[in-house]
Design an enzyme around this catalytic site. Structure first.
Site, PDB file in Angstrom:
ATOM      1  N   GLN A 113       0.819  -1.209   0.000  1.00  0.00           N
ATOM      2  CA  GLN A 113       0.000   0.000   0.000  1.00  0.00           C
ATOM      3  C   GLN A 113       0.856   1.262   0.000  1.00  0.00           C
ATOM      4  O   GLN A 113       0.454   2.287  -0.566  1.00  0.00           O
ATOM      5  CB  GLN A 113      -0.915  -0.011   1.228  1.00  0.00           C
ATOM      6  CG  GLN A 113      -2.127   0.884   1.112  1.00  0.00           C
ATOM      7  CD  GLN A 113      -3.230   0.281   0.264  1.00  0.00           C
ATOM      8  OE1 GLN A 113      -3.527  -0.887   0.374  1.00  0.00           O
ATOM      9  NE2 GLN A 113      -3.834   1.082  -0.593  1.00  0.00           N
ATOM     10  N   LYS A 128      -2.696  -0.998   6.591  1.00  0.00           N
ATOM     11  CA  LYS A 128      -3.664  -2.060   6.298  1.00  0.00           C
ATOM     12  C   LYS A 128      -4.123  -2.669   7.610  1.00  0.00           C
ATOM     13  O   LYS A 128      -3.426  -2.586   8.634  1.00  0.00           O
ATOM     14  CB  LYS A 128      -3.028  -3.145   5.419  1.00  0.00           C
ATOM     15  CG  LYS A 128      -4.012  -3.938   4.589  1.00  0.00           C
ATOM     16  CD  LYS A 128      -4.553  -3.132   3.416  1.00  0.00           C
ATOM     17  CE  LYS A 128      -5.508  -3.969   2.552  1.00  0.00           C
ATOM     18  NZ  LYS A 128      -5.971  -3.234   1.373  1.00  0.00           N
ATOM     19  N   GLY A 167     -12.630  -0.331   3.070  1.00  0.00           N
ATOM     20  CA  GLY A 167     -13.017  -1.733   2.986  1.00  0.00           C
ATOM     21  C   GLY A 167     -12.017  -2.551   2.193  1.00  0.00           C
ATOM     22  O   GLY A 167     -11.096  -2.034   1.571  1.00  0.00           O
ATOM     23  N   ASP A 168     -12.194  -3.850   2.241  1.00  0.00           N
ATOM     24  CA  ASP A 168     -11.385  -4.804   1.477  1.00  0.00           C
ATOM     25  C   ASP A 168     -12.214  -6.081   1.439  1.00  0.00           C
ATOM     26  O   ASP A 168     -13.435  -6.037   1.614  1.00  0.00           O
ATOM     27  CB  ASP A 168     -10.011  -5.004   2.141  1.00  0.00           C
ATOM     28  CG  ASP A 168      -9.002  -5.684   1.218  1.00  0.00           C
ATOM     29  OD1 ASP A 168      -8.941  -6.931   1.239  1.00  0.00           O
ATOM     30  OD2 ASP A 168      -8.296  -5.002   0.460  1.00  0.00           O
ATOM     31  N   ASN A 243     -16.522  -6.740  -5.569  1.00  0.00           N
ATOM     32  CA  ASN A 243     -16.589  -5.409  -6.163  1.00  0.00           C
ATOM     33  C   ASN A 243     -15.582  -5.213  -7.286  1.00  0.00           C
ATOM     34  O   ASN A 243     -15.896  -4.666  -8.336  1.00  0.00           O
ATOM     35  CB  ASN A 243     -16.334  -4.336  -5.092  1.00  0.00           C
ATOM     36  CG  ASN A 243     -17.601  -3.941  -4.367  1.00  0.00           C
ATOM     37  OD1 ASN A 243     -18.687  -4.377  -4.718  1.00  0.00           O
ATOM     38  ND2 ASN A 243     -17.459  -3.125  -3.348  1.00  0.00           N
TER      39      ASN A 243
END
Length: 447
Positions: A113, A128, A167-168, A243
């Site tokens: 990230q 994270k 979100g993840d 998603n």
């Protein structure tokens, strides 16, 4: 000591210091591979323990998450938040709820990230988090109680100027709502910018849900354009049906391609006429059902509980499910079947062996830190809207996203060429992200 020896020594130190965390080792090794050419040219990046500091999170938080199910039974899960590097801005990265979550996975995701966020050009650092909680099969009330317990501890460590989770896997709009509600309750403040991925009626951003999938498609379109082509008439395979996958499918279709296969943990579907986006979205987002239901309503489509989605011939492959899903064997099959472009929609979904196969075969390969940066980029746009108490239209936000993905593509291409690796997106992404973060770390001193 040569540059290669110094890098190898630091990498061995990282492995020893973070024993039993193979995913983190893998992420570090991929970045280190790209740094040889940078450190040969700029050995000053070795100074002040910069690389060692970059590999060590600024803060690692592990906490207990007790919650009560609908039968009154107490469960205990483990929560994580790794605040990795804030040199460019507040920590930014998702929360993942999945049984596979452990410290090593969260660290690998946080490390990735850092560079992904740097590539967006936006002022956000890398972090994270998540939990080994599994939301599958749980009732709405159980998920709410878990999220409230999780946020009861996490709220002490986040804030719009400190750390902004999103979100993840396993954390969508429903979970973000429960998390934000508990944060609001505990802090007695409506701090919209503390979480992203919120609902549109209470501080969320248009396109946030679609952003990672749209972003991957935009990046692939830029990859094609760089070679004088377009997505028009191309065939694609997209793993996953969350998603990222769903909206990658939608945007690929809008750009003229045809997605013929998608998957979930139960198997994959093949539809030679092209995936019916509306039907897939209904099954996965409304019914929350298994992907096999698609074949019950779509004539000519097939479902395969066994086998591998990467055996389906395609021009474009988009791994959008989870880490290390596309291995060396699958990569060889894709190459044999004529794949031309592979872009990672998930975080590190391709194994090192698989990446080597693609690069040796001349397949254009885009790593997740570049190709799937659209999600975090749009999260940063949501933060901008929250800070200004504003709300942007869908088309305007989508245009901003497309522009950011074009810029990321351009940075990768330009940096790869600058360092003697023309057309290599892996080196371009790693080096561009590293240089931006490293220069900022020098500027801020040894902290």
């Amino acid at each position: 000591m040569s540059t290669s020896d110094r890098i190898a020594e630091i990498y061995e130190q990282v492995k020893a210091r973070n024993a039993g965390e193979p995913e983190f080792h893998q992420a570090a090794a991929e970045v280190f591979e790209s740094l040889h050419v940078v450190l040969e040219r700029h050995p000053s990046y070795f100074d002040s323990g910069l690389i060692e500091r970059l590999c060590e999170p600024e803060r690692q938080i592990i906490f207990r998450v007790p919650w009560i199910d609908d039968n009154g039974q107490v469960h205990v899960n483990r929560g994580f938040r790794v605040q990795y590097n804030s040199v460019l801005g507040p920590y930014k990265g998702g929360l993942r709820f999945h049984p596979s979550v452990n410290l090593g996975i969260v660290k690998f995701l946080g490390f990735e990230q850092i560079f992904k966020n740097a590539l967006t050009g936006l002022p956000i650092g890398g972090g994270k988090g998540g939990s080994d909680f599994d939301p599958k099969g749980r009732s709405e009330q159980e998920i709410m109680r878990f999220c409230q317990s999780f946020m009861t501890e996490l709220h002490r460590h986040i804030g719009e100027y400190t750390d902004v989770p999103a979100g993840d896997i396993g954390v969508g709009g429903r979970e973000i709502g429960y998390l934000f509600g508990q944060y609001k309750r505990l802090t007695n403040s409506y701090e919209s910018g503390v979480l992203t991925g919120k609902g549109l009626t209470w501080g969320g951003s248009q396109v946030r849900k679609e952003a990672t999938g749209y972003g991957v498609a935009y990046f692939v379109a830029e990859m094609a354009k760089a070679r004088g082509h377009s997505l028009e008439g191309s065939t694609a395979v997209v793993s996953g049906s969350g998603n990222v996958a769903i909206y990658a499918i939608e945007k690929i279709h809008q750009l003229g391609g045809k997605v013929v296969a998608a998957s979930d943990s139960s198997g994959y579907i093949y539809d030679k006429d092209g995936i019916d986006f509306a039907l897939l979205k209904e099954i996965k987002e409304v019914r929350r059902a298994r992907i096999c239901e698609y074949t019950e309503e779509r004539t000519g489509a097939e479902f395969f509980a066994d086998g591998n989605i990467w055996t389906v011939p395609c021009d474009v492959a988009l791994p959008c499910a989870t880490q290390n899903e596309l291995d060396e064997t699958a990569a060889k099959t894709l190459v044999e079947n004529g794949v031309k472009v592979v872009a990672e929609g998930a975080n590190m979904p391709t194994t090192p062996g698989g990446i080597s196969v693609f690069r040796e075969a001349g397949v254009r390969f885009a790593p997740g830190k570049a190709a799937n940066a659209g999600g975090v980029a749009t999260s940063a746009l949501e933060m901008q809207q929250n800070a200004s108490r504003d709300s942007w239209h869908f088309d305007y936000t989508d245009e901003r996203l497309a522009g950011i993905m074009r810029d990321i593509h351009g940075r990768c291409i330009e940096t790869a060429a600058e360092y003697g690796k023309p057309g290599d997106y892996v080196h371009g992404a790693n080096i561009a992200g590293f240089v931006k973060v490293a220069d900022a770390m020098f500027a801020l001193g040894v902290i």
